[in-house]
Design a protein around this motif. Sequence first.
Motif, short mmCIF file in Angstrom:
data_model
loop_
_atom_site.label_atom_id
_atom_site.label_comp_id
_atom_site.label_asym_id
_atom_site.label_seq_id
_atom_site.Cartn_x
_atom_site.Cartn_y
_atom_site.Cartn_z
N ALA A 158 0.92 -1.28 0.00
CA ALA A 158 0.24 -0.06 -0.16
C ALA A 158 0.95 1.16 0.06
CB ALA A 158 -1.04 -0.09 1.22
N SER A 159 0.24 2.42 -0.03
CA SER A 159 1.20 3.34 -0.14
C SER A 159 1.89 3.96 1.01
CB SER A 159 0.23 4.73 -0.44
OG SER A 159 -0.99 4.95 0.50
N SER A 160 1.32 3.24 2.16
CA SER A 160 2.20 3.56 3.83
C SER A 160 2.66 2.29 3.74
CB SER A 160 0.87 4.05 4.67
OG SER A 160 0.16 2.89 4.70
N PHE A 161 2.71 1.28 3.02
CA PHE A 161 3.47 -0.12 3.35
C PHE A 161 4.07 -0.52 2.03
CE2 PHE A 161 1.91 -4.30 5.09
CZ PHE A 161 3.29 -4.70 5.35
N PRO A 162 5.38 0.06 2.04
CA PRO A 162 6.44 -0.25 0.91
C PRO A 162 6.68 -1.71 0.87
CG PRO A 162 7.18 1.52 2.54
CD PRO A 162 6.09 0.99 2.96
N GLY A 163 6.65 -2.15 -0.32
CA GLY A 163 6.91 -3.64 -0.56
C GLY A 163 8.49 -4.05 -0.18
N ASN A 164 9.49 -3.15 -0.03
CA ASN A 164 10.80 -3.46 0.33
C ASN A 164 10.88 -3.72 1.83
OD1 ASN A 164 10.94 -0.62 0.90
ND2 ASN A 164 12.12 -0.16 -1.00
N ASP A 165 9.68 -3.47 2.58
CA ASP A 165 9.66 -3.61 3.73
C ASP A 165 9.66 -5.23 4.23
OD1 ASP A 165 10.00 -1.10 5.06
OD2 ASP A 165 7.63 -1.00 5.24
N LEU A 166 9.32 -5.92 3.02
CA LEU A 166 9.52 -7.60 3.07
C LEU A 166 11.05 -7.98 2.49
CD1 LEU A 166 7.96 -10.13 3.59
CD2 LEU A 166 7.57 -10.23 1.14
N ALA A 167 11.73 -8.45 3.16
CA ALA A 167 13.29 -9.11 2.79
C ALA A 167 13.01 -10.35 2.69
CB ALA A 167 14.29 -8.65 3.86
N ASN A 168 14.06 -11.18 1.97
CA ASN A 168 14.12 -12.57 1.64
C ASN A 168 15.29 -13.03 1.93
OD1 ASN A 168 15.41 -13.18 -1.12
ND2 ASN A 168 14.72 -11.27 -1.09
N ASN A 169 15.60 -14.08 2.43
CA ASN A 169 16.82 -14.86 2.62
C ASN A 169 16.66 -16.40 1.77
OD1 ASN A 169 19.12 -16.07 3.54
ND2 ASN A 169 19.19 -15.16 5.71
N THR A 170 17.20 -16.11 0.64
CA THR A 170 16.95 -17.14 -0.31
C THR A 170 18.23 -18.01 -0.36
OG1 THR A 170 15.38 -15.73 -1.49
CG2 THR A 170 16.31 -17.68 -2.39
N TYR A 171 18.23 -19.31 0.03
CA TYR A 171 19.33 -20.22 -0.05
C TYR A 171 19.14 -21.56 -0.37
CZ TYR A 171 17.23 -21.04 4.56
OH TYR A 171 16.52 -21.43 5.57
N VAL A 172 19.98 -22.29 -0.66
CA VAL A 172 19.95 -23.62 -1.28
C VAL A 172 20.23 -24.59 0.14
CG1 VAL A 172 20.86 -25.67 -2.45
CG2 VAL A 172 20.66 -23.40 -3.53
N ALA A 173 21.25 -24.20 0.80
CA ALA A 173 21.66 -25.29 1.96
C ALA A 173 21.81 -24.45 3.34
CB ALA A 173 23.46 -25.65 1.76
N ALA A 174 22.66 -23.30 3.39
CA ALA A 174 22.59 -22.64 4.61
C ALA A 174 21.91 -21.24 4.57
CB ALA A 174 24.00 -22.65 5.07
N PRO A 175 21.29 -20.57 5.23
CA PRO A 175 20.94 -19.17 5.29
C PRO A 175 21.85 -18.15 5.04
CG PRO A 175 19.72 -20.35 7.26
CD PRO A 175 20.85 -21.23 6.64
N ASN A 176 21.71 -17.17 4.37
CA ASN A 176 22.70 -15.87 4.48
C ASN A 176 22.90 -15.10 5.43
OD1 ASN A 176 23.43 -16.39 1.22
ND2 ASN A 176 21.25 -15.93 1.07
N PRO A 177 23.92 -14.52 5.79
CA PRO A 177 24.22 -13.93 7.17
C PRO A 177 23.00 -12.85 7.37
CG PRO A 177 26.26 -13.84 5.94
CD PRO A 177 25.18 -14.28 4.91
N THR A 178 22.36 -12.20 6.36
CA THR A 178 21.42 -11.32 6.49
C THR A 178 20.32 -11.47 5.37
OG1 THR A 178 22.44 -9.45 5.23
CG2 THR A 178 22.86 -9.39 7.64
#
Length: 231
Positions: A158-178
């Motif tokens: 929404a206009s007050s709710f930016p999409g980049n407030d959602l972050a992803n940690n996408t990995y095959v084996a182990a999560p990325n540091p952030t």
Amino acid sequence: MKNIARRYFLAFAVLVALPIVASAFVSQQDQISVTVVVNVTPAPVSMLPRGASADGSGIVAQFSVAGHRIFEKEFSAQAIHFAPNLVAQAVPTGQGAVKVQAEVSPNPNATLLYSDQNVVVINATAGTSIVVPCAYHVTVDTKKTYWQLEHGLSNDFASSFPGNDLANNTYVAAPNPTATPFVVFADDGGKWSLIATSAGAKTYCVDLTLKIPVGVAQGAYSSNAIYTLFY
């Protein structure tokens, strides 16, 4: 000897450059969408900034591809259809409801790229952050020795709710540091971001980290996480 050495050097230089040249000639093979729905509970009054409302009133923006020309143009160019083609049949007055039929076109590349979830629902309170481990998986199923996988959100929640407030940690084996904030197609120049360049079959776990601004009104908000495969 100098000429022979020079020939070997030139041949080696050409071989080193080939993967770079080849990687530039990629085309889209498949694209999928995972809908992320966020059900927001209003923040406690003590958390609200001055002038904000806690009664849940306000406009909640709901997204759909239809009606947004920029998205219709982009997805049409990529031969993607997120909604069926609906055909309404007229029914004489007093003879019941209008019958709706859906025409669905099969995707010949459906096994190249897929997810184990079509919709992810997150319930959270405004003004808080939440982490959803392995909210869904994305699988690239191909024997190709070179491919690229890109992703991004189609729009803001929404206009007050930016999409980049959602972050992803996408990995095959182990999560990325952030976790990394999603790029938003509507805001970031009509571009996706690169997840990985790889080969063969891969399955990615996607952790989601969501930060909801404190002033977001109660309601259901949605966006689409788009994944595109190139080779």
